[in-house]
Design a protein around this motif. Structure first.
Motif, PDB file in Angstrom:
ATOM      1  N   ALA A   1      53.190  65.165  45.297  1.00 35.38           N
ATOM      2  CA  ALA A   1      53.337  63.885  46.005  1.00 35.38           C
ATOM      3  C   ALA A   1      51.981  63.376  46.484  1.00 35.38           C
ATOM      4  CB  ALA A   1      54.295  64.062  47.183  1.00 35.38           C
ATOM      5  N   PHE A   2      51.175  64.277  47.038  1.00 34.34           N
ATOM      6  CA  PHE A   2      49.853  63.882  47.511  1.00 34.34           C
ATOM      7  C   PHE A   2      49.028  63.285  46.369  1.00 34.34           C
ATOM      8  CE2 PHE A   2      45.342  65.164  47.994  1.00 34.34           C
ATOM      9  CZ  PHE A   2      45.024  64.336  49.058  1.00 34.34           C
ATOM     10  N   GLY A   3      49.002  63.986  45.243  1.00 33.58           N
ATOM     11  CA  GLY A   3      48.212  63.522  44.100  1.00 33.58           C
ATOM     12  C   GLY A   3      48.737  62.213  43.540  1.00 33.58           C
ATOM     13  N   ARG A   4      50.040  62.083  43.521  1.00 36.95           N
ATOM     14  CA  ARG A   4      50.632  60.858  42.976  1.00 36.95           C
ATOM     15  C   ARG A   4      50.190  59.632  43.775  1.00 36.95           C
ATOM     16  NH1 ARG A   4      55.083  58.604  40.258  1.00 36.95           N
ATOM     17  NH2 ARG A   4      56.119  56.949  41.425  1.00 36.95           N
ATOM     18  N   TYR A   5      50.275  59.725  45.115  1.00 39.71           N
ATOM     19  CA  TYR A   5      49.929  58.552  45.925  1.00 39.71           C
ATOM     20  C   TYR A   5      48.416  58.349  45.995  1.00 39.71           C
ATOM     21  CZ  TYR A   5      54.818  58.106  46.955  1.00 39.71           C
ATOM     22  OH  TYR A   5      56.174  57.928  46.812  1.00 39.71           O
ATOM     23  N   ARG A   6      47.651  59.452  46.040  1.00 37.80           N
ATOM     24  CA  ARG A   6      46.191  59.299  46.025  1.00 37.80           C
ATOM     25  C   ARG A   6      45.752  58.584  44.741  1.00 37.80           C
ATOM     26  NH1 ARG A   6      43.797  64.534  44.863  1.00 37.80           N
ATOM     27  NH2 ARG A   6      44.590  63.826  42.867  1.00 37.80           N
ATOM     28  N   ASP A   7      46.299  59.030  43.603  1.00 36.49           N
ATOM     29  CA  ASP A   7      45.899  58.414  42.333  1.00 36.49           C
ATOM     30  C   ASP A   7      46.299  56.944  42.275  1.00 36.49           C
ATOM     31  OD1 ASP A   7      44.902  60.851  41.677  1.00 36.49           O
ATOM     32  OD2 ASP A   7      46.444  61.351  40.198  1.00 36.49           O
ATOM     33  N   GLU A   8      47.444  56.636  42.845  1.00 41.12           N
ATOM     34  CA  GLU A   8      47.879  55.237  42.825  1.00 41.12           C
ATOM     35  C   GLU A   8      46.970  54.377  43.722  1.00 41.12           C
ATOM     36  OE1 GLU A   8      49.503  53.567  40.934  1.00 41.12           O
ATOM     37  OE2 GLU A   8      50.241  51.783  41.953  1.00 41.12           O
ATOM     38  N   VAL A   9      46.589  54.914  44.870  1.00 37.53           N
ATOM     39  CA  VAL A   9      45.660  54.172  45.740  1.00 37.53           C
ATOM     40  C   VAL A   9      44.332  53.968  45.013  1.00 37.53           C
ATOM     41  CG1 VAL A   9      44.291  54.296  47.856  1.00 37.53           C
ATOM     42  CG2 VAL A   9      46.720  54.866  47.913  1.00 37.53           C
ATOM     43  N   LEU A  10      43.840  55.008  44.344  1.00 38.16           N
ATOM     44  CA  LEU A  10      42.568  54.871  43.624  1.00 38.16           C
ATOM     45  C   LEU A  10      42.692  53.845  42.497  1.00 38.16           C
ATOM     46  CD1 LEU A  10      41.422  58.624  43.493  1.00 38.16           C
ATOM     47  CD2 LEU A  10      40.674  56.823  45.069  1.00 38.16           C
ATOM     48  N   ARG A  11      43.848  53.838  41.851  1.00 40.22           N
ATOM     49  CA  ARG A  11      44.059  52.838  40.794  1.00 40.22           C
ATOM     50  C   ARG A  11      44.000  51.423  41.390  1.00 40.22           C
ATOM     51  NH1 ARG A  11      47.472  49.573  38.524  1.00 40.22           N
ATOM     52  NH2 ARG A  11      49.066  49.888  40.121  1.00 40.22           N
ATOM     53  N   LEU A  12      44.618  51.247  42.550  1.00 35.94           N
ATOM     54  CA  LEU A  12      44.616  49.927  43.201  1.00 35.94           C
ATOM     55  C   LEU A  12      43.196  49.518  43.616  1.00 35.94           C
ATOM     56  CD1 LEU A  12      47.869  50.373  45.320  1.00 35.94           C
ATOM     57  CD2 LEU A  12      47.579  48.822  43.372  1.00 35.94           C
ATOM     58  N   LEU A  13      42.410  50.500  44.058  1.00 36.42           N
ATOM     59  CA  LEU A  13      41.011  50.192  44.388  1.00 36.42           C
ATOM     60  C   LEU A  13      40.267  49.731  43.140  1.00 36.42           C
ATOM     61  CD1 LEU A  13      40.037  53.087  46.845  1.00 36.42           C
ATOM     62  CD2 LEU A  13      40.498  50.692  47.407  1.00 36.42           C
ATOM     63  N   GLY A  14      40.617  50.325  42.006  1.00 39.94           N
ATOM     64  CA  GLY A  14      40.015  49.903  40.737  1.00 39.94           C
ATOM     65  C   GLY A  14      40.392  48.469  40.386  1.00 39.94           C
ATOM     66  N   VAL A  15      41.630  48.103  40.659  1.00 38.71           N
ATOM     67  CA  VAL A  15      42.076  46.723  40.404  1.00 38.71           C
ATOM     68  C   VAL A  15      41.274  45.757  41.278  1.00 38.71           C
ATOM     69  CG1 VAL A  15      44.037  45.131  40.591  1.00 38.71           C
ATOM     70  CG2 VAL A  15      44.388  47.447  39.693  1.00 38.71           C
ATOM     71  N   MET A  16      41.112  46.118  42.540  1.00 39.25           N
ATOM     72  CA  MET A  16      40.309  45.269  43.439  1.00 39.25           C
ATOM     73  C   MET A  16      38.867  45.188  42.950  1.00 39.25           C
ATOM     74  SD  MET A  16      41.507  46.263  47.310  1.00 39.25           S
ATOM     75  CE  MET A  16      40.304  45.179  48.060  1.00 39.25           C
ATOM     76  N   ASN A  17      38.337  46.341  42.531  1.00 34.57           N
ATOM     77  CA  ASN A  17      36.939  46.365  42.099  1.00 34.57           C
ATOM     78  C   ASN A  17      36.715  45.431  40.909  1.00 34.57           C
ATOM     79  OD1 ASN A  17      34.430  47.785  42.790  1.00 34.57           O
ATOM     80  ND2 ASN A  17      34.486  48.406  40.647  1.00 34.57           N
ATOM     81  N   ASP A  18      37.660  45.431  39.980  1.00 31.28           N
ATOM     82  CA  ASP A  18      37.558  44.523  38.824  1.00 31.28           C
ATOM     83  C   ASP A  18      37.645  43.066  39.271  1.00 31.28           C
ATOM     84  OD1 ASP A  18      37.293  46.620  37.120  1.00 31.28           O
ATOM     85  OD2 ASP A  18      39.362  46.572  36.373  1.00 31.28           O
ATOM     86  N   ALA A  19      38.576  42.782  40.168  1.00 34.09           N
ATOM     87  CA  ALA A  19      38.766  41.398  40.623  1.00 34.09           C
ATOM     88  C   ALA A  19      37.512  40.872  41.317  1.00 34.09           C
ATOM     89  CB  ALA A  19      39.962  41.318  41.569  1.00 34.09           C
ATOM     90  N   LEU A  20      36.800  41.766  41.990  1.00 28.65           N
ATOM     91  CA  LEU A  20      35.631  41.340  42.772  1.00 28.65           C
ATOM     92  C   LEU A  20      34.339  41.308  41.946  1.00 28.65           C
ATOM     93  CD1 LEU A  20      36.544  43.268  46.033  1.00 28.65           C
ATOM     94  CD2 LEU A  20      36.285  40.779  45.856  1.00 28.65           C
ATOM     95  N   LYS A  21      34.478  41.529  40.650  1.00 25.58           N
ATOM     96  CA  LYS A  21      33.305  41.537  39.760  1.00 25.58           C
ATOM     97  C   LYS A  21      32.562  40.199  39.802  1.00 25.58           C
ATOM     98  CE  LYS A  21      34.692  42.401  35.701  1.00 25.58           C
ATOM     99  NZ  LYS A  21      35.580  43.127  34.807  1.00 25.58           N
ATOM    100  N   ASP A  22      33.347  39.132  39.848  1.00 20.37           N
ATOM    101  CA  ASP A  22      32.724  37.805  39.735  1.00 20.37           C
ATOM    102  C   ASP A  22      33.024  36.911  40.927  1.00 20.37           C
ATOM    103  OD1 ASP A  22      35.370  37.513  39.328  1.00 20.37           O
ATOM    104  OD2 ASP A  22      35.233  36.605  37.329  1.00 20.37           O
ATOM    105  N   ARG A  23      33.380  37.494  42.050  1.00 25.60           N
ATOM    106  CA  ARG A  23      33.622  36.671  43.245  1.00 25.60           C
ATOM    107  C   ARG A  23      33.390  37.490  44.508  1.00 25.60           C
ATOM    108  NH1 ARG A  23      40.117  37.196  42.518  1.00 25.60           N
ATOM    109  NH2 ARG A  23      39.587  37.113  40.332  1.00 25.60           N
ATOM    110  N   ASP A  24      33.172  36.776  45.607  1.00 24.99           N
ATOM    111  CA  ASP A  24      32.870  37.455  46.866  1.00 24.99           C
ATOM    112  C   ASP A  24      34.125  37.855  47.641  1.00 24.99           C
ATOM    113  OD1 ASP A  24      30.199  37.339  46.427  1.00 24.99           O
ATOM    114  OD2 ASP A  24      29.814  35.645  47.779  1.00 24.99           O
ATOM    115  N   PHE A  25      35.208  37.104  47.412  1.00 27.55           N
ATOM    116  CA  PHE A  25      36.437  37.367  48.181  1.00 27.55           C
ATOM    117  C   PHE A  25      37.621  37.447  47.220  1.00 27.55           C
ATOM    118  CE2 PHE A  25      33.476  35.243  51.072  1.00 27.55           C
ATOM    119  CZ  PHE A  25      33.368  36.234  52.040  1.00 27.55           C
ATOM    120  N   MET A  26      38.689  38.085  47.659  1.00 27.03           N
ATOM    121  CA  MET A  26      39.776  38.411  46.734  1.00 27.03           C
ATOM    122  C   MET A  26      40.397  37.185  46.081  1.00 27.03           C
ATOM    123  SD  MET A  26      39.775  41.650  46.584  1.00 27.03           S
ATOM    124  CE  MET A  26      41.117  41.700  45.419  1.00 27.03           C
TER     125      MET A  26
END
Ligand SMILES: N[C@@H](CCC(=O)N[C@@H](CS)C(=O)NCC(=O)O)C(=O)O
Length: 230
Positions: free
Chosen positions: A123-148
């Motif tokens: 359970a710990f790994g499942r939710y940690r990995d999902e949070v990290l995946r979401l951080l990756g989504v944010m990181n991609d979105a912020l590639k070309d802009r300052d705010f979400m």
């Protein structure tokens, strides 16, 4: 006047940051979740779901629960931080709902299983990995802009307390440089600092044994200590 019912948690902080950003007059009522203030009949009248934040807008007579709805209401009231143009508005609302529907619940579960003894590694790994995946989504979105959502908006305000909490919950932003830069940008805003500070004073638990097991997780009182703030 806005009467705000909140606690020292990421969802509570969204509201104080928003109120500080807009300058709308408000009065803060801090709940002690460890003591079960959210379960009192008086609070259940405001939110039958028994969760903070809740606002009462005394100008309109509305009582509003759910942090996303609160942010939209306050943005519309202040005429700020939510664009009127339909396309820009939808871009902001998408990232707001990304926070409410994904980042908050997944981060909460991550923190729950991080703290749970004995540790359930699956359970710990499942939710940690999902949070990290979401951080990756944010990181991609912020590639070309300052705010979400394009310009600074309620989407950023909804996310920043969760990003602070995640770092306090042992996750680093090092692998997400765009998120890290966005986070620094947000934290440099005086109103964001004030919004955090409003709820950074821990509330002393009246009953350290009464730990609410929330779906989004909060730092809770242990062994008679005060409830920590995240
Ligand atoms: N979907 C709700 C979630 C609110 C929520 O989970 N609040 C937590 C604090 S972060 C709470 O009040 N927990 C108390 C409890 O579960 O007893 C929102 O976005 O406002």
């Amino acid at each position: 006047m806005i009467e705000l019912y909140a606690a020292s948690t990421p969802n509570g902080r969204k509201a104080t940051i928003m109120l500080e950003e807009t300058g709308l007059p408000y009065r803060l009522h801090t709940l002690d979740l460890s003591a079960g203030d959210q379960h009192t009949p008086a609070f259940r009248q405001l939110n039958p779901n028994g969760k903070i934040p809740v606002i009462v807008d005394t100008d309109t007579g509305q009582t509003i629960a759910e942090s996303g709805a609160i942010l939209i209401h306050l943005a519309e009231k202040a005429g700020a931080l939510l664009p009127a143009d339909p396309a820009s508005r939808m871009a902001v609302l998408q990232w707001l709902l990304f926070q409410v529907g994904s980042v908050g619940p997944m981060a909460g579960q991550y923190n729950h299983f991080r703290r749970h003894e004995p540790r359930d590694e699956y359970a710990f790994g499942r939710y940690r990995d999902e949070v990290l995946r979401l951080l990756g989504v944010m990181n991609d979105a912020l590639k070309d802009r300052d705010f979400m959502g394009g310009d600074y908006s309620i989407a950023d305000i909804a996310l920043v307390p969760w990003l602070r909490a995640l770092q306090r919950w042992d996750l680093s932003l090092t692998d997400y440089p765009n998120v890290s830069a966005w986070y620094q940008r947000l934290m440099a805003r005086p109103a964001v600092s004030r919004g955090f500070a409003m709820l950074d004073t821990p509330v002393r638990s009246k009953d350290a044994r009464a730990e609410p097991d929330t779906d989004e997780g909060i730092l809770l009182a242990h062994n008679g200590s005060t409830a920590g703030s995240v």
